[in-house]
Design a protein around this motif. Structure first.
Motif, short mmCIF file in Angstrom:
data_model
loop_
_atom_site.label_atom_id
_atom_site.label_comp_id
_atom_site.label_asym_id
_atom_site.label_seq_id
_atom_site.Cartn_x
_atom_site.Cartn_y
_atom_site.Cartn_z
N GLN A 136 -11.30 6.49 8.78
CA GLN A 136 -10.65 5.75 7.69
C GLN A 136 -9.59 6.68 7.10
O GLN A 136 -9.90 7.49 6.22
N TYR A 176 0.85 -1.19 0.00
CA TYR A 176 0.00 0.00 0.00
C TYR A 176 0.89 1.23 0.00
O TYR A 176 1.83 1.32 0.81
N ASP A 216 -12.57 -5.45 -1.64
CA ASP A 216 -11.69 -4.49 -0.98
C ASP A 216 -12.51 -3.47 -0.19
O ASP A 216 -12.63 -2.31 -0.57
N THR A 228 -5.32 3.56 0.46
CA THR A 228 -5.56 2.21 -0.04
C THR A 228 -4.99 1.89 -1.43
O THR A 228 -4.96 0.71 -1.78
N ASP A 245 -10.55 5.28 1.90
CA ASP A 245 -9.38 4.94 2.70
C ASP A 245 -9.75 3.90 3.75
O ASP A 245 -10.92 3.54 3.90
N ALA A 246 -8.72 3.41 4.44
CA ALA A 246 -8.91 2.26 5.33
C ALA A 246 -8.86 2.65 6.80
O ALA A 246 -8.13 3.56 7.19
N TYR A 287 -12.85 -1.55 3.41
CA TYR A 287 -11.89 -1.20 4.47
C TYR A 287 -12.54 -0.39 5.58
O TYR A 287 -11.86 0.35 6.28
#
Ligand SMILES: O=C(O)CCC(=O)C(=O)O
Ligand SMILES: [Fe+2]
Length: 241
Positions: A126, A73, A147, A130, A239-240, A149
Motif C-alpha cells: 500500500q 489525491y 475509505d 490517500t 496508504d492505498a 484501500y
C-alpha cells in the motif's frame, strides 16, 4: 468570525482536548475536533485544486457511482501542512486505536509515529498516498461510503471542511450512518464550519451492548449541496494499494 487558529499545525493539534475527543470517538464512533486549519490555508488548499502538479489522480465521482463532485489525491511528498497534520493527528489517535482493537478483539499494533505506520503500509504494497481534496457544486453529493484501500487500515480518518456554510454553500452536510446487526440504522449529522475537523471511524466500531462490545459499521457521506461550492480536505492515515 471564526475563532483564530494557532500558528503551526502541531500547536493547533496540541490545543485540542484529546482526552475528551478520544472519549467521544470511542463512545460514538466520531468526534468533532474544532478549528484545525486557518481560513487562509483553507482558501489556499481550495485554490490549489486546479493545479496539475502535486496530485496523483483526479476522480470524477459520477463516473464511479460515488455521487457527484470531484476529488484529487495528493502525491508524495505531501504539502507540508497536510503531512504535518497527518503525522500529528495520527500520534494523538493511536491510544484510541489501541483501545478500539482491544474492544473489538482484534490483533493490531500501531507504531507510535506515522512514518513507521506508513512504512508498514508500504511493506504491504500500500504505497499510494490517500490524503485528498474534494470539491462539490450545487446539486453534488457524496454517497455513503468507506475509505478502505487495502488490508491494512487505520481505524479512524479526519475530514476538514474548507468552505464556510451559509457564506460559500448551503446544504452539503457531513453525515455518518451506523449499522448494527438486528437494529435499524442511526444517522448523525456533524455541523462543521470552515477549518473545523471531525475524526470518525473508517469501518467498524466497538459498540457497547447488553452482552459486551459488538461491531457496528459506519459509513460517511455528504448530503446534497443546495447552492454554492463546498470543499473538504480528507486525511486518511493508511496508504492505498
Ligand atoms: O466532503 C466531505 O465532507 C466528505 C469527504 C470524505 O468522504 C472524506 O474525507 O473521506
Ligand atoms: Fe470519504
Amino acid at each position: 468570525m471564526n475563532a483564530p487558529v494557532a500558528l503551526t499545525p502541531a500547536s493547533r493539534i496540541e490545543t485540542i482536548d484529546w482526552a475528551a475527543a478520544r472519549a467521544t470517538l470511542l463512545d460514538r464512533g466520531f468526534a468533532p475536533l474544532g478549528p484545525l486549519v486557518s481560513r487562509a490555508e483553507c482558501e489556499g488548499l481550495q485554490a490549489g485544486f486546479d493545479d496539475e502538479a502535486g496530485f496523483r489522480s483526479h476522480i470524477h465521482m459520477a463516473r464511479h457511482g460515488f455521487g457527484m463532485g470531484e476529488y484529487k489525491y495528493y502525491s508524495y511528498p505531501l504539502p507540508a501542512l497536510i503531512g504535518d497534520l497527518r503525522a500529528g493527528l495520527y500520534e494523538q489517535l493511536v491510544p484510541a486505536a489501541e483501545t478500539w482493537a482491544e474492544r473489538l478483539g482484534v490483533e493490531a499494533s500501531y507504531p507510535a509515529s506515522h512514518a513507521d505506520y506508513a512504512a508498514l503500509c508500504h511493506a504491504n504494497g500500500q504505497v499510494r498516498p490517500t490524503p485528498l481534496v474534494l470539491r462539490y457544486k450545487a446539486g453534488d453529493y457524496n454517497r455513503l461510503h468507506q475509505d478502505l484501500y487495502g488490508d491494512i487500515y487505520f481505524p479512524f480518518q479526519v475530514a476538514v471542511l474548507l468552505s464556510e456554510p451559509g457564506r460559500d454553500f448551503e446544504g452539503g452536510e457531513f453525515v455518518l450512518v451506523e449499522n448494527t446487526p438486528r437494529m435499524q440504522s442511526r444517522t448523525s449529522v456533524v455541523p462543521l464550519r470552515q477549518g473545523e475537523a471531525v475524526v470518525f471511524a473508517v469501518n467498524e466500531r466497538p459498540r457497547l451492548g447488553s452482552r459486551g462490545y459488538h461491531r457496528a459499521t459506519l459509513r460517511h457521506g455528504v448530503s446534497d449541496i443546495l447552492s454554492g461550492h463546498r470543499a473538504t480536505l480528507g486525511i486518511i492515515f493508511h496508504d492505498a494499494r
